[in-house]
Design a protein around this motif. Sequence first.
Motif, PDB file in Angstrom:
ATOM      1  N   CYS A 134       0.882  -1.171   0.000  1.00 34.81           N
ATOM      2  CA  CYS A 134       0.000   0.000   0.000  1.00 34.81           C
ATOM      3  C   CYS A 134       0.919   1.220   0.000  1.00 34.81           C
ATOM      4  CB  CYS A 134      -0.872  -0.016   1.255  1.00 34.81           C
ATOM      5  SG  CYS A 134      -1.741   1.535   1.572  1.00 34.81           S
ATOM      6  N   ASN A 162      -3.836   2.078   7.689  1.00 36.37           N
ATOM      7  CA  ASN A 162      -3.024   1.723   6.505  1.00 36.37           C
ATOM      8  C   ASN A 162      -1.541   1.977   6.782  1.00 36.37           C
ATOM      9  OD1 ASN A 162      -5.715   2.157   5.633  1.00 36.37           O
ATOM     10  ND2 ASN A 162      -5.046   2.384   3.521  1.00 36.37           N
ATOM     11  N   CYS A 223      -2.386   8.065  -1.057  1.00 36.98           N
ATOM     12  CA  CYS A 223      -2.838   6.832  -1.700  1.00 36.98           C
ATOM     13  C   CYS A 223      -2.672   7.019  -3.198  1.00 36.98           C
ATOM     14  CB  CYS A 223      -4.301   6.550  -1.368  1.00 36.98           C
ATOM     15  SG  CYS A 223      -5.008   5.373  -2.533  1.00 36.98           S
ATOM     16  N   GLU A 251      -9.647   9.501   1.166  1.00 35.93           N
ATOM     17  CA  GLU A 251      -8.237   9.544   0.739  1.00 35.93           C
ATOM     18  C   GLU A 251      -8.074  10.391  -0.527  1.00 35.93           C
ATOM     19  OE1 GLU A 251      -7.103   5.445   0.221  1.00 35.93           O
ATOM     20  OE2 GLU A 251      -7.388   5.000   2.333  1.00 35.93           O
ATOM     21  N   CYS A 309      -6.319  -0.488  -7.773  1.00 32.18           N
ATOM     22  CA  CYS A 309      -5.217  -0.539  -6.813  1.00 32.18           C
ATOM     23  C   CYS A 309      -4.368  -1.752  -7.208  1.00 32.18           C
ATOM     24  CB  CYS A 309      -5.728  -0.680  -5.386  1.00 32.18           C
ATOM     25  SG  CYS A 309      -4.358  -0.996  -4.234  1.00 32.18           S
TER      26      CYS A 309
HETATM   27 FE1  SF4 Z   1      -3.332   1.581  -0.204  1.00 28.83          FE
HETATM   28 FE2  SF4 Z   1      -4.610   3.203  -1.856  1.00 28.83          FE
HETATM   29 FE3  SF4 Z   1      -4.431   0.619  -2.456  1.00 28.83          FE
HETATM   30 FE4  SF4 Z   1      -6.002   1.450  -0.429  1.00 28.83          FE
HETATM   31  S1  SF4 Z   1      -6.258   1.889  -2.594  1.00 28.83           S
HETATM   32  S2  SF4 Z   1      -4.574  -0.273  -0.388  1.00 28.83           S
HETATM   33  S3  SF4 Z   1      -4.803   3.156   0.372  1.00 28.83           S
HETATM   34  S4  SF4 Z   1      -2.738   2.078  -2.306  1.00 28.83           S
END
Ligand code: SF4
Length: 369
Positions: A134, A162, A223, A251, A309
């Motif tokens: 993350c 997170n 993020c 976020e 993601c």
């Molecule tokens: Fe991390 Fe953003 Fe993925 Fe959520 S969406 S796991 S905050 S990178």
Amino acid sequence: MTELPIRTEPLSVGLPLLGDPDEAIRAAEELAPLYARIRDVVPEIEWPVMAPYVKRINALKAEKNAVILAHNYMTPDIFHTVADFAGDSLQLAKEAAKTDANLIIQAGVHFMAETSKILSPEKTVLIPDLRAGCSLAASITGHDVRLLKEKYPGLPVVTYVNTTADVKAESDVCCTSSNAVEIVEKIAAERGVDTVIMVPDEYLAKNVAKQTRVKVIAYHGRCEVHEKFSAEEIRGYRAANPGVVVLAHPECPPDVVEEADFAGSTSGMIAFAKEQKNARVLMLTECSMSDNVAAEAPEVEFIRPCNLCPHMKRITLANILECLETGQYEVKVDARIAVRARESVEAMLRLAPPKSASKTKPLAAAAAE
Ligand code: SF4
Ligand code: 13P
């Protein structure tokens, strides 16, 4: 207007056929009630590729007394056909703390698996792909938090869930997107201060600061999925789709959240979207969320911008099965760090107990439908 990308790749791409084709067809027929949950978002032609995985995963879970805790960003095949519980980070943490299973399979990213291990140290916690990280968790270390505490002595540190365990261990209290404002206000009141440090998400901290009198010192984490949305895009979508209801995750940058009709955690967004009967909805978050809600609420029309993601998308039916078969990859947390990290997670659960239950029904109940 800048058009946001749309997901075009079928979910079964990259999923090798398990067993022979006749077996696959039989599994697809046998598990037709599970396919019914996703038929609006997964084409029928893909189901015989997925069904043998679903069948083996569900059989192995029962054999090993395992539970699959899935984040709301999992793809619909995982979310609707193998997950025992699905929810936002807070709901998953709560579920990890109370499950009776011996084995937790975390269908999500590494910090979520660590949180499960911290709350259930006696259980085995596995993650199907160790690389599922993350960008927020990677943006800060325990050392960075110690430096912040030296710079601002006496101020409590509120840490977004997170983060890695060593960051949680240096913190006073954790928070998630669903309770951040409440936690900031309660920890400030408890410590008798008017300012808190909030790490690592700069945008979450700024969005929280707008909703409270408590002053918030932010860090510079972002993020990588949500920072991509812009207020200009939203205005473009509103112009092209009059009446569209816009939902944003906190976020996202503050100007994006300001343009939205609702901002909340992933589960908050799901609940709000389901209430929008016969409306057009734009969800500014990871794109599997729209698919997961569309599968359950066909009357809501989703405009589907797609920011994936890459970390969440490392989790697939294939590596969930491998994880159950091989016991890889076990998530461990150093015992001394885990004890201190647990205190900050428990401080969160004490200050702002979770209000809503997990989303999915256990599969056993679904099978009996
Ligand atoms: Fe991390 Fe953003 Fe993925 Fe959520 S969406 S796991 S905050 S990178
Ligand atoms: P939620 O707690 O809202 O599920 O958020 C977790 C996350 O990683 C969002 O990007």
